[in-house]
Structures are given as structure tokens and as C-alpha cells.
Design a protein around this motif. Structure first.
Motif, PDB file in Angstrom:
ATOM      1  N   LYS A 230      75.690  46.174  71.261  1.00  0.00           N
ATOM      2  CA  LYS A 230      76.962  46.801  70.903  1.00  0.00           C
ATOM      3  C   LYS A 230      76.710  48.199  70.359  1.00  0.00           C
ATOM      4  CE  LYS A 230      80.993  46.168  67.855  1.00  0.00           C
ATOM      5  NZ  LYS A 230      81.976  46.491  68.885  1.00  0.00           N
ATOM      6  N   GLU A 231      77.577  49.127  70.744  1.00  0.00           N
ATOM      7  CA  GLU A 231      77.423  50.513  70.333  1.00  0.00           C
ATOM      8  C   GLU A 231      77.377  50.617  68.808  1.00  0.00           C
ATOM      9  OE1 GLU A 231      79.603  54.849  71.005  1.00  0.00           O
ATOM     10  OE2 GLU A 231      80.447  53.035  71.883  1.00  0.00           O
ATOM     11  N   GLY A 232      76.368  51.353  68.317  1.00  0.00           N
ATOM     12  CA  GLY A 232      76.210  51.566  66.879  1.00  0.00           C
ATOM     13  C   GLY A 232      75.318  50.534  66.208  1.00  0.00           C
ATOM     14  N   GLN A 233      74.866  49.516  66.953  1.00  0.00           N
ATOM     15  CA  GLN A 233      74.028  48.472  66.385  1.00  0.00           C
ATOM     16  C   GLN A 233      72.592  48.602  66.904  1.00  0.00           C
ATOM     17  OE1 GLN A 233      75.242  46.482  63.948  1.00  0.00           O
ATOM     18  NE2 GLN A 233      77.161  47.637  64.209  1.00  0.00           N
ATOM     19  N   LYS A 234      71.652  48.072  66.132  1.00  0.00           N
ATOM     20  CA  LYS A 234      70.232  48.157  66.490  1.00  0.00           C
ATOM     21  C   LYS A 234      69.786  46.977  67.360  1.00  0.00           C
ATOM     22  CE  LYS A 234      69.154  51.908  64.132  1.00  0.00           C
ATOM     23  NZ  LYS A 234      68.629  53.116  64.805  1.00  0.00           N
ATOM     24  N   ASP A 235      70.302  45.809  67.029  1.00  0.00           N
ATOM     25  CA  ASP A 235      69.856  44.619  67.752  1.00  0.00           C
ATOM     26  C   ASP A 235      70.946  43.552  67.728  1.00  0.00           C
ATOM     27  OD1 ASP A 235      69.767  43.490  65.179  1.00  0.00           O
ATOM     28  OD2 ASP A 235      67.669  44.031  64.945  1.00  0.00           O
ATOM     29  N   GLY A 236      70.677  42.506  68.454  1.00  0.00           N
ATOM     30  CA  GLY A 236      71.652  41.424  68.499  1.00  0.00           C
ATOM     31  C   GLY A 236      71.002  40.158  69.049  1.00  0.00           C
ATOM     32  N   LYS A 237      71.823  39.091  69.114  1.00  0.00           N
ATOM     33  CA  LYS A 237      71.272  37.822  69.554  1.00  0.00           C
ATOM     34  C   LYS A 237      72.394  36.939  70.106  1.00  0.00           C
ATOM     35  CE  LYS A 237      68.056  34.250  67.960  1.00  0.00           C
ATOM     36  NZ  LYS A 237      67.240  33.784  66.813  1.00  0.00           N
ATOM     37  N   THR A 238      72.070  36.214  71.173  1.00  0.00           N
ATOM     38  CA  THR A 238      72.995  35.244  71.740  1.00  0.00           C
ATOM     39  C   THR A 238      72.292  33.894  71.803  1.00  0.00           C
ATOM     40  OG1 THR A 238      74.179  36.885  73.069  1.00  0.00           O
ATOM     41  CG2 THR A 238      74.331  34.588  73.790  1.00  0.00           C
ATOM     42  N   ILE A 239      73.009  32.874  71.336  1.00  0.00           N
ATOM     43  CA  ILE A 239      72.450  31.514  71.364  1.00  0.00           C
ATOM     44  C   ILE A 239      73.415  30.635  72.148  1.00  0.00           C
ATOM     45  CG2 ILE A 239      71.730  29.515  70.011  1.00  0.00           C
ATOM     46  CD1 ILE A 239      71.191  31.437  67.681  1.00  0.00           C
TER      47      ILE A 239
END
Length: 441
Positions: free
Chosen positions: A71-80
């Protein structure tokens, strides 16, 4: 192949999606769906992340990677994505285009490098139901053939050629059938023509004989007239001499002339007969044949017309029989190719209630479009096809924008009957954020 045949083996545990949790993926900051294997309807405005939430992880496991993940403006993410058997898939990603996908079993065993290995196994081959249902009949057919792994390119070429030949043969047959040639009434002028020919020949012969007889007679007349001309000459000469001797009566020469005897001699000289006229070389009416010739020409013309009409009729009959045979052969060839095509499709596993025809795909005997079947049946057809390539996780995704409440209920009922979990998205016309509704079984 039927839906029942597509179901998992009874010894194999049927799996569904239990939970989806998404953090910082595309337009989504954080969302979590607690499904527990049930179907769900996700509502939101456009570009709010409905599709990303429902299929983001599944698409990635099918080797489909979006150009923008975090997502724009974020460093990282995760989907489970957690399954009902207790196993789960975890996908970590960051703004440096680095990612990690892990499969964790229900006893916490971890496995990486799983996209090629487990993606298709668990989630099957992607079949875009919405794109398929909104495509043209030709594109639908291509998609379905691709889905069942059938290449009919060469057979389609044969089919196209056979179809064109059948169309041409039918047109030729109908052209002849619709342009009948009437059989002429049987007429035989030959005997009459022979009679006239014989009569004309006889008259010509008799006429020639008559002319020849006239020529012979005229020859005799000419000879007679010649003799009379000679007698005329001789008589005229004798007459002149007689007159000259008579002129000596009373002269000194008279005693020397026996006038009595001279008169007797003159009387004995044969006088020429009158000349005979030559007979004209003209054909008698009874030997003329111009009237018969006209009759003969008229009969010959009628016979010629009859022969020509009979030839045209016989030619039409022959051409018609040949056209019928060619039409039947062309129809059989096309039917055989279509039967071969139908058999190949059947062997490829197309469900019995589907049929591929020239004008498109038929479902339960009706063309798969909005004018032939209801919206619910159309989507059920699409879901049934998609379920052919379903993986171990018995879930299917589609956009229900065009379905009303009743149609959606019918689709959900069908899904429950076939042990399928539906991931449904619908637009929120108020452009709101993501909300979801669980569809109870």
C-alpha cells in the motif's frame, strides 16, 4: 464429467478458506474475513480492494504477481490465508519488491518455494467467470476449449471447409429444385416426317420422269418441225419453178412444155404440215411439293424443340440427382466432423449439460446468454465450468454486480449443494469501505 465426479474423494478432507487477513496490500490497510468455510459477499466502492482482499493471495499462489503490492506510503505488509484443515499460507512483502511465501501445515511444519508446487494443487487453474460470461459466443467457446485443454484448430478448419461445401451443395440443390424443368409431353413426329420425306421423294421422282417425257416429246416435235421446214423449202422451190413454167403459156416455148403433166407433178409434191409447238417444261401441280416441304420443315422444327426440351429435362434430372448426392455427402461429412468434435469434447470432460455448437455454448439446451436463460442459471453455468479445474480448496470467486437478491440466493443454494465456497464481490453504490456478509449454509 459431472460436478459429482469433480468432488474430492470421500477419504480426502474437503478444504475451504477459514480466514483471510490482509495488511498493507494495494488499497487495503487492514482487513480480516472470518469465513469458517462459508461463502461470503464483500461490498465496497470501486477501487477499495474487494478483489484484492478475496483473491490477492490466491492469484499470487497461481504465479500472478501484481506490479504494485505494498500500500502506498507503507514499508511492508502481510497476507495470511488460513484453511479449514488448520494449514495456512503466509505472504510477506515490502516496498523493495521483496517477498516471501510460506505454507504452514496444521502441525506447524513450514514449507517455502511453494508457488509452482502448491498453488495449482490447492487453488486449481484460474477461470475468470465474469469475463467468460460477458464475452462474445466465439470468445466463450475459445475459453471453454482452453479450460478443458482441447485444441480443435485443425478440426475447426475441416469443419469450416465442410460447412462451406455443405452450404454450397445445399444452394446448388435448392437452385435446381426451385427451378424445375417440365418434362415435355411425349411426341413422335418421326413417322409423319418419314411419310412426308417419302411423298416428297416420290413427287420429285415422278416430276423428273414427267419432265424427261416432255423432253423426249419435244425432241420429236423439234425433229418433225425440222422436216417440215425442209419440205417447205423444197415445196417453195417447186412452186416457183411451176409458176415460172406456167408463165410460158402462149409463148414460143409452150409447145415444149407438157402443162398437164406438169400440173400432175405439182399436185404430187407433198406439202409441209403445220409446225407443232413445243410443250413447256413445267411441273404439273400433282408433282409439286413446296407445300409438303413447308409441312416437313414445321414438323422438323417441332421435333427439334421437343428433342431440345427433353434434353434439358433429362439434364435437369441428372444434375438434380447429382446435386442431391453431393448435398447428402456434404451433409454427412459435416455431420461426421461435428460428431467427431462432439466426441472429443465429451472425452475432454465437458459436463453433460453443456454443449458447444456453431453459434456458441449451450447450457441445458439453451444458449448461454441473457436472452435465453436467467442470470442465476448463467452464473451457475459459469461456476460449474470453473469448478472443473478447482483445486483441493473448494472455493470460487466472481463478481455478482448483475445479480439480484433472488438470483444470488439460487446461486448460493447451488453452491451449497455442490460443497463449494463462494467468494463474491459486489459494488457498494454509496462508495463505502469494505464490509462483508457471511452466507450461511
Amino acid at each position: 464429467m459431472t460436478i459429482k465426479q469433480l468432488k474430492c474423494d470421500k477419504k480426502e478432507i474437503k478444504m475451504y478458506i477459514k480466514n483471510i487477513t490482509v495488511q498493507n496490500f494495494k488499497a487495503i490497510a487492514f482487513e480480516s474475513l472470518e469465513l469458517n468455510g462459508s461463502s461470503v459477499i464483500v461490498l465496497a466502492g470501486n477501487n477499495k480492494g474487494k478483489t484484492s482482499l478475496l483473491t490477492g493471495m490466491i492469484d499470487r499462489l497461481r504465479s500472478k504477481k501484481p506490479s504494485i503490492i505494498v500500500k502506498e506510503g507503507q514499508k511492508d505488509g502481510k497476507t495470511i490465508l488460513e484453511l479449514t484443515d488448520g494449514s495456512r499460507f503466509e505472504w510477506s512483502y515490502n516496498d523493495q519488491d521483496k517477498e516471501k511465501i510460506v505454507y504452514i501445515t496444521n502441525d506447524n511444519m513450514q514449507e517455502t518455494n511453494i508457488i509452482k508446487k502448491l498453488g495449482t494443487k490447492y487453488f486449481g487453474i484460474h477461470f475468470d467467470i465474469d469475463k467468460f460470461l460477458n464475452s462474445s459466443p466465439g470468445e466463450q467457446t475459445k475459453s471453454l476449449l482452453s479450460l478443458i485443454g482441447l485444441d480443435l484448430t485443425q478440426l475447426e478448419k475441416k469443419s469450416k471447409k465442410a460447412y462451406d461445401e455443405r452450404t454450397f451443395a445445399r444452394k446448388q440443390y435448392l437452385r435446381l429444385k426451385n427451378s424445375p424443368v417440365v418434362k415435355p409431353e411425349q411426341t413422335d413426329y418421326s413417322s409423319k416426317i418419314n411419310e412426308l420425306n417419302n411423298e416428297i421423294t416420290m413427287r420429285i421422282s415422278k416430276g423428273q420422269e414427267y419432265i424427261e417425257s416432255l423432253q423426249v416429246e419435244n425432241q420429236k416435235i423439234s425433229e418433225f418441225n425440222s422436216k417440215q421446214e425442209l419440205l417447205q423449202f423444197e415445196y417453195a422451190a417447186a412452186e416457183r419453178m411451176y409458176k415460172e413454167l406456167l408463165s410460158h403459156k402462149g409463148t414460143v416455148f409452150a409447145p415444149c412444155i407438157d402443162f398437164k403433166k406438169l400440173a400432175i407433178m405439182m399436185a404430187d409434191i407433198k406439202k409441209p404440215a403445220p409446225r407443232k409447238k413445243l410443250k413447256p417444261l413445267a411441273i404439273q401441280d400433282k408433282f409439286k411439293y413446296s407445300d409438303l416441304q413447308k409441312q416437313l420443315e414445321a414438323l422438323k422444327h417441332k421435333q427439334s424443340l421437343y428433342d431440345e426440351n427433353l434434353r434439358k429435362y433429362n439434364e435437369w434430372v441428372k444434375d438434380g440427382l447429382n446435386a442431391k448426392v453431393e448435398k447428402e455427402q456434404a451433409e454427412k461429412l459435416y455431420t461426421d466432423i461435428m460428431q467427431e468434435k462432439k466426441q472429443l469434447i465429451k472425452e475432454a470432460g465437458l459436463p453433460d449439460d453443456f454443449e458447444i455448437q456453431d453459434d456458441g455454448i449451450y447450457y441445458n439446451g439453451y444458449l448461454l446468454n441473457d436472452t435465453q436463460i436467467s442470470s442465476s442459471q448463467k452464473y451457475i453455468a459459469g461456476l460449474k465450468l470453473a469448478s472443473m479445474k478447482i483445486g483441493r480448496v473448494r472455493t470460487l470467486h466472481f463478481d455478482a454486480s448483475t445479480l439480484d437478491k433472488n438470483s444470488l440466493a439460487e446461486v448460493n443454494k447451488w453452491a451449497n449443494q455442490n460443497d463449494l465456497q463462494l467468494l463474491i464481490e459486489r459494488p457498494d453504490f454509496d462508495a463505502g469501505q469494505i464490509t462483508y456478509q457471511i452466507l450461511e449454509k
